[in-house]
Structures are given as C-alpha cells and as structure tokens.
Design a protein around this motif. Structure first.
Motif, PDB file in Angstrom:
ATOM      1  N   VAL A  15     -35.315  96.306  60.891  1.00 55.87           N
ATOM      2  CA  VAL A  15     -35.474  95.229  59.908  1.00 55.87           C
ATOM      3  C   VAL A  15     -36.643  95.514  58.973  1.00 55.87           C
ATOM      4  CG1 VAL A  15     -35.948  92.766  59.610  1.00 55.87           C
ATOM      5  CG2 VAL A  15     -34.366  93.526  61.391  1.00 55.87           C
ATOM      6  N   THR A  16     -37.726  96.078  59.497  1.00 54.05           N
ATOM      7  CA  THR A  16     -38.874  96.429  58.661  1.00 54.05           C
ATOM      8  C   THR A  16     -38.471  97.433  57.588  1.00 54.05           C
ATOM      9  OG1 THR A  16     -40.403  96.048  60.505  1.00 54.05           O
ATOM     10  CG2 THR A  16     -41.217  97.354  58.656  1.00 54.05           C
ATOM     11  N   LEU A  17     -37.628  98.397  57.963  1.00 53.66           N
ATOM     12  CA  LEU A  17     -37.128  99.379  56.996  1.00 53.66           C
ATOM     13  C   LEU A  17     -36.253  98.718  55.947  1.00 53.66           C
ATOM     14  CD1 LEU A  17     -36.478 102.301  56.011  1.00 53.66           C
ATOM     15  CD2 LEU A  17     -34.636 102.327  57.722  1.00 53.66           C
ATOM     16  N   MET A  18     -35.420  97.763  56.381  1.00 53.07           N
ATOM     17  CA  MET A  18     -34.430  97.194  55.483  1.00 53.07           C
ATOM     18  C   MET A  18     -34.984  96.121  54.548  1.00 53.07           C
ATOM     19  SD  MET A  18     -31.800  98.923  55.889  1.00 53.07           S
ATOM     20  CE  MET A  18     -30.892  97.964  54.667  1.00 53.07           C
ATOM     21  N   ILE A  19     -36.113  95.512  54.858  1.00 54.76           N
ATOM     22  CA  ILE A  19     -36.650  94.444  54.014  1.00 54.76           C
ATOM     23  C   ILE A  19     -36.846  94.913  52.566  1.00 54.76           C
ATOM     24  CG2 ILE A  19     -38.672  92.994  53.555  1.00 54.76           C
ATOM     25  CD1 ILE A  19     -38.860  92.521  56.578  1.00 54.76           C
ATOM     26  N   ILE A  79     -35.518  97.611  51.176  1.00 50.94           N
ATOM     27  CA  ILE A  79     -34.249  98.159  50.689  1.00 50.94           C
ATOM     28  C   ILE A  79     -33.336  97.055  50.163  1.00 50.94           C
ATOM     29  CG2 ILE A  79     -32.128  99.353  51.363  1.00 50.94           C
ATOM     30  CD1 ILE A  79     -34.523 101.204  51.094  1.00 50.94           C
ATOM     31  N   LEU A  80     -33.321  95.925  50.843  1.00 52.37           N
ATOM     32  CA  LEU A  80     -32.451  94.832  50.431  1.00 52.37           C
ATOM     33  C   LEU A  80     -32.883  94.198  49.110  1.00 52.37           C
ATOM     34  CD1 LEU A  80     -31.878  93.101  53.890  1.00 52.37           C
ATOM     35  CD2 LEU A  80     -30.217  94.433  52.571  1.00 52.37           C
ATOM     36  N   ASN A  81     -34.057  94.575  48.632  1.00 47.40           N
ATOM     37  CA  ASN A  81     -34.536  94.067  47.343  1.00 47.40           C
ATOM     38  C   ASN A  81     -34.319  95.071  46.205  1.00 47.40           C
ATOM     39  OD1 ASN A  81     -36.144  91.397  47.913  1.00 47.40           O
ATOM     40  ND2 ASN A  81     -36.718  92.806  49.550  1.00 47.40           N
ATOM     41  N   PHE A  82     -33.817  96.258  46.545  1.00 42.74           N
ATOM     42  CA  PHE A  82     -33.618  97.290  45.524  1.00 42.74           C
ATOM     43  C   PHE A  82     -32.473  96.901  44.589  1.00 42.74           C
ATOM     44  CE2 PHE A  82     -35.528 101.605  46.884  1.00 42.74           C
ATOM     45  CZ  PHE A  82     -36.669 100.981  47.361  1.00 42.74           C
ATOM     46  N   PRO A  83     -32.646  97.144  43.285  1.00 43.61           N
ATOM     47  CA  PRO A  83     -31.517  96.989  42.350  1.00 43.61           C
ATOM     48  C   PRO A  83     -30.644  98.239  42.389  1.00 43.61           C
ATOM     49  CG  PRO A  83     -33.467  97.674  41.153  1.00 43.61           C
ATOM     50  CD  PRO A  83     -33.906  97.501  42.591  1.00 43.61           C
ATOM     51  N   GLN A  84     -29.416  98.121  41.921  1.00 46.98           N
ATOM     52  CA  GLN A  84     -28.518  99.274  41.909  1.00 46.98           C
ATOM     53  C   GLN A  84     -28.978 100.316  40.900  1.00 46.98           C
ATOM     54  OE1 GLN A  84     -24.432  98.218  41.281  1.00 46.98           O
ATOM     55  NE2 GLN A  84     -23.645 100.271  41.676  1.00 46.98           N
ATOM     56  N   TYR A  85     -29.538  99.835  39.794  1.00 46.74           N
ATOM     57  CA  TYR A  85     -29.991 100.737  38.742  1.00 46.74           C
ATOM     58  C   TYR A  85     -31.490 100.573  38.536  1.00 46.74           C
ATOM     59  CZ  TYR A  85     -24.978 100.602  37.900  1.00 46.74           C
ATOM     60  OH  TYR A  85     -23.631 100.661  38.062  1.00 46.74           O
ATOM     61  N   LYS A  86     -32.104 101.569  37.948  1.00 47.89           N
ATOM     62  CA  LYS A  86     -33.552 101.519  37.747  1.00 47.89           C
ATOM     63  C   LYS A  86     -33.900 101.850  36.306  1.00 47.89           C
ATOM     64  CE  LYS A  86     -34.021 106.256  39.538  1.00 47.89           C
ATOM     65  NZ  LYS A  86     -34.691 107.120  40.553  1.00 47.89           N
ATOM     66  N   GLY A  87     -35.186 101.669  35.983  1.00 47.52           N
ATOM     67  CA  GLY A  87     -35.637 101.977  34.636  1.00 47.52           C
ATOM     68  C   GLY A  87     -35.030 101.054  33.594  1.00 47.52           C
ATOM     69  N   ALA A  88     -34.678 101.635  32.473  1.00 49.84           N
ATOM     70  CA  ALA A  88     -34.125 100.850  31.361  1.00 49.84           C
ATOM     71  C   ALA A  88     -32.769 100.252  31.703  1.00 49.84           C
ATOM     72  CB  ALA A  88     -34.008 101.742  30.122  1.00 49.84           C
ATOM     73  N   ASP A  89     -32.073 100.841  32.691  1.00 48.92           N
ATOM     74  CA  ASP A  89     -30.752 100.329  33.070  1.00 48.92           C
ATOM     75  C   ASP A  89     -30.845  99.063  33.932  1.00 48.92           C
ATOM     76  OD1 ASP A  89     -29.482 102.406  31.753  1.00 48.92           O
ATOM     77  OD2 ASP A  89     -29.522 103.714  33.512  1.00 48.92           O
ATOM     78  N   ASN A  90     -32.031  98.782  34.442  1.00 48.29           N
ATOM     79  CA  ASN A  90     -32.205  97.594  35.287  1.00 48.29           C
ATOM     80  C   ASN A  90     -32.473  96.372  34.408  1.00 48.29           C
ATOM     81  OD1 ASN A  90     -32.522  95.956  37.541  1.00 48.29           O
ATOM     82  ND2 ASN A  90     -34.680  96.529  37.825  1.00 48.29           N
ATOM     83  N   THR A  91     -31.447  95.949  33.716  1.00 51.72           N
ATOM     84  CA  THR A  91     -31.533  94.805  32.810  1.00 51.72           C
ATOM     85  C   THR A  91     -31.439  93.500  33.616  1.00 51.72           C
ATOM     86  OG1 THR A  91     -29.136  94.919  32.489  1.00 51.72           O
ATOM     87  CG2 THR A  91     -30.534  96.117  30.913  1.00 51.72           C
ATOM     88  N   PRO A  92     -31.791  92.359  33.009  1.00 54.38           N
ATOM     89  CA  PRO A  92     -31.737  91.087  33.746  1.00 54.38           C
ATOM     90  C   PRO A  92     -30.388  90.786  34.375  1.00 54.38           C
ATOM     91  CG  PRO A  92     -32.970  90.810  31.715  1.00 54.38           C
ATOM     92  CD  PRO A  92     -32.415  92.200  31.681  1.00 54.38           C
ATOM     93  N   ASP A  93     -29.296  91.202  33.715  1.00 53.51           N
ATOM     94  CA  ASP A  93     -27.981  90.908  34.283  1.00 53.51           C
ATOM     95  C   ASP A  93     -27.566  91.919  35.351  1.00 53.51           C
ATOM     96  OD1 ASP A  93     -27.770  92.907  32.347  1.00 53.51           O
ATOM     97  OD2 ASP A  93     -25.650  92.480  31.999  1.00 53.51           O
ATOM     98  N   MET A  94     -28.390  92.959  35.572  1.00 52.79           N
ATOM     99  CA  MET A  94     -28.085  93.956  36.590  1.00 52.79           C
ATOM    100  C   MET A  94     -29.146  94.019  37.688  1.00 52.79           C
ATOM    101  SD  MET A  94     -25.218  95.096  35.643  1.00 52.79           S
ATOM    102  CE  MET A  94     -25.037  96.443  36.799  1.00 52.79           C
ATOM    103  N   MET A  95     -30.208  93.249  37.556  1.00 53.11           N
ATOM    104  CA  MET A  95     -31.290  93.314  38.540  1.00 53.11           C
ATOM    105  C   MET A  95     -30.854  92.703  39.876  1.00 53.11           C
ATOM    106  SD  MET A  95     -33.882  90.211  37.448  1.00 53.11           S
ATOM    107  CE  MET A  95     -34.712  90.092  39.028  1.00 53.11           C
ATOM    108  N   ASN A  96     -31.604  93.006  40.922  1.00 50.71           N
ATOM    109  CA  ASN A  96     -31.373  92.401  42.233  1.00 50.71           C
ATOM    110  C   ASN A  96     -32.149  91.090  42.282  1.00 50.71           C
ATOM    111  OD1 ASN A  96     -31.246  91.658  44.934  1.00 50.71           O
ATOM    112  ND2 ASN A  96     -31.419  93.757  45.683  1.00 50.71           N
TER     113      ASN A  96
END
Length: 564
Positions: A478-482, A484-501
């Motif tokens: 669970v410590t490892l996954m905490i 990870i479960l907050n990661f967005p699918q995309y990063k950088g400029a591609d992590n737009t508000p409609d794509m964020m986690n």
C-alpha cells in the motif's frame, strides 16, 4: 394469586469486560456490564467492546459472503475498470500484472481478517485503529481512518451506478449509431439507479440477506456464462483470425501512458485494487452476523480469494480473445468492455453479455449502499459526523439505519455532479475508492505490526506465525501504491486539466479539509470511539455491590458463562 406462589423473577446477566479477552473502550477499568436478559457469545463480545446489540443477527457466513461478493461485483467491476488495466498497460494489465497486484491485495485482506476477528464491530477499521494506536494518537488516527473509509463507502454506490448507466447507454449507442448520451441523461439514469438501490438498502436485514443470496448466485451464473461465450462463441475465426491470441500478445505490455513500462504496470494495479476493495464489507456487517468472530474473517478471506481467482480466469479469457486493444480503449462507444465484446461476438451476444454486466452492476450498487450505511451509522454512533444522532438512529420497523442510507444517497447525488466537468473528474471517484479503501485497510495493520505488536489480543481466527509477514507485505504494498494511484496517465504539457488525475484533489483535498476540521474544532469534542451503553448498565464497584445492584431490582444474578 395463591399466597404460596412466588412471582417469576427475571435473570440478569453480569458480564466482566476484562475477562472477555478483547481490547475495547471499556478495557482495564474493572467494568462490569449488567444486562436484563440472557446473553449469547456474539452479544457478549459486542457488549464488551462497548456497544449495545441493536441489530438482529440474521446474516450467516454464506449470506455475509453474499453481500461482500456482490459488493465485489467481479463482472461489472472488471467491465468498469478496463480503463485502468487495458488503457494503461494493455493485456498485461489483465494477466500477469493482475496476479502481481493480487499478492499485495491478499496480504491486505488476510491482515484485515485477523483484525476483524478481534474487533467485530460495524465501525471495524476505525475502531480497531483507536484500540491499536498509542494513547495520544487514538483520536486523530481513528478520525483519519474513519473519514478515509467513509469516502470510499459514500463514493462506492454512485461510481458503480455510473458504470451501470454507462453500459446501458453504450448499448443504446450500439443499437442506434446516431445516438450520443448527454451528461444530463447519464446523470438522471444514474440517479434513478441509486434511488432504487437506497430503497433496497433500507429493507430489514433478513430481506437484504435473501436478496444478496440471490445476487451472489446471479454473479456466479452470469460470470460463468460470459466466460464460456467469450471463449467458445467468439467470431475470431470468422474474421480470419486464430481462435485465440498467442501468449506474447495475451501477456504482453502495450504502454498507453507517457511513463516507463514499470510505472505503467504499477498504475494498472488500480484496476485490481478497485475491483477487490469490497472485501471489507463483512467487517461492517459484523454486528448483524452470527458467530461474528469467525464468520467475519472467513467471509473476508473467502471474498478476496474466490474473487481473485475468478477475476483472473475471466480476464485471461479476455486477454486471449481481444482483437485490438487500442480500438477497445478508444472506441466511440465510450465503454471498453462493450467495445471488446463487439470485436469478438455477434450483436445479439454483445447485448446479452452486457445485460449480464448491467444486472450485476445494479446488485453491486445496492450492496455498496448497504455497507456504506453501516459505516455512517457506526461512525455517527461515536459522534464523528455532523448530526450524528440522526445518522445513528436505527429504524424501529426495519431494524436498519434507514436515515444513514438516505444521507449517503443525497451525498452521492452531489458527487455525481462531477460528471458535468467531463469524464476525467467523474473517474476520480473510482480512484477514491481505490486509494481511500486501501489506506484505511492498512493503517490498523501498520499499528498491529509496530506499536501493538506485543499487546494485540488475537481473536479466535488469526494468522499465527504468518501474522507479521502478512502485515509487512500489506503495508509495503500500500505504501508503494499510494503515490502511484495519484499519477496521471500523461505528463508535462500533455497533462492538461481534462487529462489530469483528479484523485489529488478529490481524495486528498477532502482529507485535508477533514483534518483541518479536526485541528480547528473536532478535537475538542471527538476523543475516539465511545461506549453507547446506558450508565446504569455499567458498574465499577466490587462484586458484592454488583450483585446487590441486580437483586434490588428483583432479579436473579448470573455471570456470563456461568451454567444455569
């Protein structure tokens, strides 16, 4: 009345808390509890834990398993979470990544089962946290765990009903290519489903047990039929393809994220975590279950193990028959499971198997509503929520917490408004179900293997020598996954508000407000779980005074466990 006939005297039971071998809010105070009727073992345990027996114990191991297996809802859960398995890591998310994730899930489930045997209350995780924590941290840690688990419960039914509504509307689109569901249509359909679920969750315990026994049978039946049709009735051969995919495709990674493949696999664990998060339901039904100290942990382990095996076998069938992973994820139908079925089955069979998932989604939704109402009831019993008195009320007719059911329904309707912000915000309630559940599942286990390692009083069901190793694996997983479960699918400029986690905002933002509330005000009134026994039921004087307190009421005194 004849002068020589003595009036019938009732028998009062005297229960010594410190002789019950449980750790509770009444432990180590020389407390004795007076009850004006004979007491069985289940009632003796709940009394020793500090609570009145308010529910009828009409659940058995099988019917408790029925509720939790319905909450697990393998077929609709798998259908709803393909976004996180297929859409992150392709077929690997259905096969070997699922197996790796199940190792951590089973460790969490077994550790929770052991704790449930020691603390068989509706409050479950939050009560256990308070009993296992250092004295100065009981209130704040139980507050944190209680709210984390409640967010899981209150988002459970709306998220499942939303998935159910999405499948219904996907079928409409399948039959009418020109149709495209609006947000309002999805919202209203979801609201209707949750409304009916709330009615069912308000029924008497015996009725709920019957309904869930039937839904468990349907779960197993529909899952089996779907499995057979996917393997034996697919049209791959008609498309000029082999009957099944080769091993490389079925077990291979297709990385749809912008992260390395290792992170991508970890992100796909969200599917197995969310799918398996319902195994805590027996804990919340412990006060309605007979032989709770054994039936509750057995139901937890049975749910996790049976669900894990069946879920893997079913997903294996999907991985070996899917034609195009990318098309299934990005198909305009907007539901990967329906898109997958459309790739390999005739239209009639697609409708049939999707209908199976829809029916099971509905049964899963009302089972989630049942579990959520018990959580709100038990936490309100200890004053965790505003208007706690209302939510801790047990309906005199149904003997169930009806007020809590409808309070959760109303909050769920508010949460469903997230869908008007797009698919990404509403998907966050799935993430809350994953991260919130496993955090609340694991805090008591962390305390069990650290601070309370030598003081934990085991119940009749325990892991023996495997207790600490299981706890260590659960906590590390669970410590490892905490994060990870907050990661967005995309990063950088591609992590737009409609794509964020949106988990970061929906879960952690909510938990931040709860902890601010605790620091500013709630710590003044909330001191952790508290007994709801009447004052005249508790006696702390010596044995002679206890017996005198009983006999002055014209009753015969009998200690719990003493033979008649």
């Amino acid at each position: 009345m004849a002068p020589n006939v003595d009036p019938v005297r009732s028998t009062a039971t005297i229960l010594s808390v410190d002789q019950m071998h449980v750790t509770s809010v009444l432990s180590n105070r020389s407390q004795k509890i007076l009850v004006d009727h004979p007491v069985d073992k289940d009632e003796a345990v709940i009394l020793a834990l500090g609570y009145k027996q308010e529910f009828k114990r009409e659940f058995s191991l099988i019917t408790t398993f029925g509720v939790s297996f319905s909450v697990l809802g393998l077929l609709p859960s798998i259908a709803s979470t393909l976004w996180y398995s297929l859409a992150y890591s392709g077929n690997a998310g259905l096969t070997w990544a699922y197996l790796v994730g199940m190792i951590g899930v089973m460790a969490v489930a077994c550790s929770m089962a052991e704790i449930s045997s020691a603390f068989p209350t509706s409050g479950g995780l939050y009560y256990a946290t308070a009993m296992l924590a250092p004295p100065g941290y009981k209130a704040v840690l139980s507050w944190f765990v209680g709210w984390s688990n409640y967010f899981v419960q209150v988002t459970g039914a709306p998220s499942v009903a939303y998935g159910c509504a999405s499948m219904i509307l996907a079928l409409k689109s399948l039959n009418d290519p020109d149709y495209s569901a609006t947000n309002w249509q999805t919202y209203l359909l979801t609201s209707c489903l949750t409304f009916v679920c709330s009615i069912i969750a308000s029924l008497p315990t015996k009725w709920i047990a019957w309904i869930n026994s039937g839904s468990t049978a349907l779960n197993l039946l529909f899952l089996s039929i779907s499995f057979v049709i996917i393997l034996g009735g697919n049209t791959r051969s008609d498309q000029g393809l082999p009957k099944f995919n080769n091993n490389d495709m079925a077990w291979g990674i297709t990385n749809f994220t912008e992260w390395p493949s290792g992170i991508c696999i970890l992100m796909s664990f969200m599917a197995v975590i969310w799918t398996m998060s319902g195994f805590d339901s027996p804990f919340h039904l412990a006060e309605e279950c007979s032989n709770a100290q054994l039936a509750t942990p057995r139901a937890i382990v049975l749910t996790a193990s049976v669900g894990g095996v069946l879920g893997f076998v079913f997903q294996l069938a999907m991985a070996y028959t899917i034609v195009d992973v990318d098309d299934a994820v990005n198909d305009e139908l907007g539901q990967p499971y329906v898109s997958f079925l459309a790739q390999i089955l005739t239209k009639e069979r697609v409708i049939t198997l999707t209908a199976f998932a829809i029916v099971l989604s509905f049964s899963m939704a009302f089972s989630c509503m049942i579990a959520a109402s018990r959580v709100l009831f038990s936490y309100s019993r200890d004053g965790c929520f505003p208007l706690s008195k209302a939510w801790s009320h047990v309906n005199a007719t149904t003997k169930t917490p009806v007020n809590a059911v409808w309070a959760n329904w109303f909050l769920g309707e508010l949460l469903l408004l997230l869908m008007f912000g797009g698919e990404t915000p509403i998907d966050a309630i799935f993430s809350v179900g994953a991260i919130g559940s496993f955090i609340s599942f694991t805090v008591p286990t962390l305390l069990r293997i650290t601070y309370a390692r030598n003081t934990f009083q085991k119940g009749p069901w325990h892991l023996g020598a495997f207790s600490i190793p299981s706890g260590v694996v659960a906590v590390c997983f669970v410590t490892l996954m905490i994060p990870i479960l907050n990661f967005p699918q995309y990063k950088g400029a591609d992590n737009t508000p409609d794509m964020m986690n949106w988990t970061v905002l929906v879960y952690w933002g909510s938990m931040f407000l709860c902890m601010v509330w605790y620091v500013v005000y709630a710590h003044k009134v909330y001191k952790g779980p508290k007994s709801n026994l009447d004052k005249d039921q508790l006696v702390t004087d010596d044995e002679d005074n206890v017996i005198e307190a009983v006999t002055t009421k014209g009753q015969d005194a009998r200690y719990y466990g003493e033979k008649a």
